[in-house]
Design a protein around this motif. Structure first.
Motif, mmCIF file in Angstrom:
data_model
loop_
_atom_site.group_PDB
_atom_site.id
_atom_site.type_symbol
_atom_site.label_atom_id
_atom_site.label_comp_id
_atom_site.label_asym_id
_atom_site.label_seq_id
_atom_site.Cartn_x
_atom_site.Cartn_y
_atom_site.Cartn_z
ATOM 1 N N ALA A 1 0.816 -1.217 0.000
ATOM 2 C CA ALA A 1 0.000 0.000 0.000
ATOM 3 C C ALA A 1 0.846 1.260 0.000
ATOM 4 N N VAL A 2 2.006 1.195 0.628
ATOM 5 C CA VAL A 2 2.848 2.382 0.800
ATOM 6 C C VAL A 2 3.571 2.708 -0.509
ATOM 7 N N PRO A 3 3.411 3.898 -1.055
ATOM 8 C CA PRO A 3 4.166 4.273 -2.257
ATOM 9 C C PRO A 3 5.672 4.167 -2.017
ATOM 10 N N ALA A 4 6.414 3.916 -3.080
ATOM 11 C CA ALA A 4 7.847 3.632 -2.961
ATOM 12 C C ALA A 4 8.619 4.759 -2.279
ATOM 13 N N LEU B 1 -5.454 1.480 3.897
ATOM 14 C CA LEU B 1 -4.323 2.403 3.789
ATOM 15 C C LEU B 1 -4.340 3.127 2.446
ATOM 16 N N GLU B 2 -4.631 2.409 1.381
ATOM 17 C CA GLU B 2 -4.661 3.054 0.067
ATOM 18 C C GLU B 2 -5.721 4.153 0.029
ATOM 19 N N ARG B 3 -6.853 3.910 0.666
ATOM 20 C CA ARG B 3 -7.881 4.959 0.733
ATOM 21 C C ARG B 3 -7.393 6.133 1.572
ATOM 22 N N ALA B 4 -6.772 5.839 2.698
ATOM 23 C CA ALA B 4 -6.305 6.905 3.592
ATOM 24 C C ALA B 4 -5.240 7.757 2.926
#
Length: 574
Positions: A395-398, A542-545
């Motif tokens: 979910a966390v961008p790189a 997480l992606e929504r947040a």
């Protein structure tokens, strides 16, 4: 300057010692100040109203220290903290301990009682300590007391230079109430310069290190936070040295991102796995750069190198403390650059060392070691934990920066989190609870000041329900300052890691279980959006947040376990 602004009545305000402090900070490049107002510090806060500095209003001084720490880590700038006398100053100390242990540059300006009370014990003087500066001695690099207003600019400038000199860390300046409030004749501060002292390695130590390294068939490297703090050039030099020597590299928790995980010589961050420890012990020369080789990196002091050890660190007090070493006091980046050049000049090439590990290529040994780590995890019932960590990573961008509190998820993160193009920040330096969210809050504000907006400026905090209660008040600060921070709270109903330790040691846990609030409803009462999800739904939440604006909270109710370590002394298959 703003200090010359006029009052509503048309009169030019009287400048005081507080003006000298904030003017000097601005001249040095400060943009943001964290803290909480206090009676003896009112001169500082009055001066802020005439300054371009932005003040961030925290709710607890310890969290203000964590926020300044997180700001510094996110931006590479000095974190600035204003404290009031006595209780306010003392409440900050645990946060400063983390910055001191991890080498985070910070400047702390604390108020003091009036000059007439210093060194005395006046009955009934509010907030008075016998020796406030002594209270800060264990958690700051240096401590200063300013006795007259004209000394404020020089004291702050010197403290700033000390804070940014490796080993970096927090520096404490305290200014009495009457010095802050007193009218000054010193003109407005227009420029200030604070240059860090240089710590290059001594030439004979570079030469001796090269002799050891070029003559050894098996070299391994442990890369710590000192490499990472030295910047991208240091990381490139580390890669050069590793490739020239065909040396496997493991990163400490503080050194996460110092060496790319996808590199064929990378052992990732599995410093707590005995298989990796065995490989380090098998090296003819173990090169430790930017690390104290402390409790976690040494696999809880079980590491016993059989070969020679070279340790490079800017902090001379950590050299030779745990093992006999060739100790090199130096900035990690400077030492690595000199080593890379010297090894090339000595004729060391990658081709010469392809089969140096008992007739095998280092990359093959690394691949086998990494496979054994994964096989050991596969043999344990850790599906929930591994899925959670994988889903957070997915979910966390790189490029996102993440901040981890002292919780089981962070213990996993120390070893298995690949920060990719982002940064991994955790409280492993001092290990105090409550670090994650306030540090992330400070980091988010810092990124915003660097012009990073939207998801590019968002950060993630990860905490357990126990540690979350240390910093829950900062939800109000995050809301007030519209910080782009997502807080993942892993709610297992207690102090999870302490429960694990006690059950492992004694067969039962005592005093680890906690009543706690409904975190979703509590966050919403602050006006902060929140949702509660299962482990299976963490990635989507997480992606929504991450797509939202301002602060938000994701709560996952689950109980996590730690992996079981491989057996002490298990020999590597080489």
């Amino acid at each position: 300057m703003a200090a010359a602004a006029e009052h509503a009545g048309g009169e030019t305000p009287v400048r005081n010692g507080g003006d000298l402090a904030v003017e000097t900070l601005h001249a040095l490049g400060a943009r943001t100040v964290f803290g909480i107002p206090g009676q003896h510090a009112l001169g500082l806060f009055d001066a802020l109203s005439r300054s371009p500095l932005e003040f961030v209003s925290n709710r607890v001084e310890n969290n203000a220290a964590f926020a300044a720490d997180g700001y510094a880590r996110a931006t590479g700038e000095v974190g600035v903290l204003f404290l009031s006398t006595g209780p306010g100053a003392l409440t900050s100390l645990a946060g400063l301990q983390e910055a001191y242990a991890t080498g985070v540059p910070m400047l702390v300006i604390a108020s003091q009682i009036p000059l007439s009370g210093l060194g005395a014990r006046r009955k009934g003087m509010l907030h008075q300590l016998d020796d406030q500066k002594a209270s800060a001695k264990n958690v700051t690099k240096a401590q200063f007391t300013v006795h007259h207003a004209s000394g404020i600019p020089s004291a702050i400038q010197d403290a700033w230079a000390d804070a940014v000199t490796v080993p970096q860390g927090p520096v404490w300046v305290e200014i009495p109430q009457d010095v802050l409030l007193g009218e000054v004749m010193v003109p407005p501060v227009q420029d200030a310069l604070a240059v860090p002292y240089d710590h290059p390695p001594r030439a004979e130590l570079v030469d001796e290190s090269v002799r050891w390294l070029k003559d050894a068939s098996r070299v391994a490297i442990a890369a710590g936070g000192g490499v990472r703090r030295s910047g991208r050039a240091a990381m490139e030099s580390l890669k050069d040295v590793a490739e020239l020597l065909q040396a496997p590299v493991v990163c400490s928790p503080g050194g996460n991102t110092a060496f790319p995980w996808e590199h064929p010589l990378s052992l990732g961050g599995w410093v707590e796995d005995r298989v990796v420890t065995d490989l380090l012990e098998d090296a003819e020369v173990l090169l430790v750069v930017g690390s104290a080789l402390g409790e976690v990196t040494s696999n809880y002091f079980t590491l016993e190198p059989r070969g020679r050890l070279i340790q490079v660190d800017a902090e001379p007090r950590v050299l030779e403390t745990n093992h006999p070493t060739l100790g090199v006091r130096a900035d990690a980046g400077q030492m690595l650059a000199m080593l890379a050049d010297a090894l090339r000049e000595a004729g060391v090439t990658r081709a010469q060392r392809e089969a140096g590990w008992h007739g095998r290529a280092a990359a093959d040994v690394v691949a086998e070691t990494n496979a054994r780590v994964i096989a050991r995890l596969d043999a344990q019932d850790l599906g929930r934990e591994r899925r959670l960590m994988a889903d957070i990573r997915a979910a966390v961008p790189a490029g996102m920066q993440t901040y981890w509190d002292m919780t089981i998820a962070a213990y996993w993160g120390w070893n298995c989190w690949d920060a990719q193009d982002g940064e991994f920040h955790s409280a492993q330096g001092a290990g105090g609870l409550g670090y994650g969210f306030p540090a992330a809050f400070g980091g988010a504000l810092g990124l915003a000041h660097l012009g990073r907006t939207g998801i590019d400026g968002r950060v993630l905090a990860v905490a357990g329900d126990g540690s979350a209660m240390y910093s829950i008040a900062e939800l109000a600060a995050a809301k007030q300052h519209d910080a782009a921070v997502t807080w993942l709270i892993v709610d297992d109903g207690g102090y999870g890691i302490l429960r694990e330790y006690m059950e492992g040691a004694f067969g039962k846990a005592t005093a680890t279980e906690l009543d706690r609030p409904d975190f979703q409803r509590l966050a919403e009462s602050f006006g902060v959006p929140a949702e509660t999800v299962t482990v299976e739904d963490v990635r989507g939440a997480l992606e929504r947040a991450f797509q939202a604006e301002g602060p938000n909270v994701v709560v996952v109710q689950t109980r996590l376990a730690m992996w079981a370590p491989s057996h002490l002394g298990e020999a590597p298959e080489v």
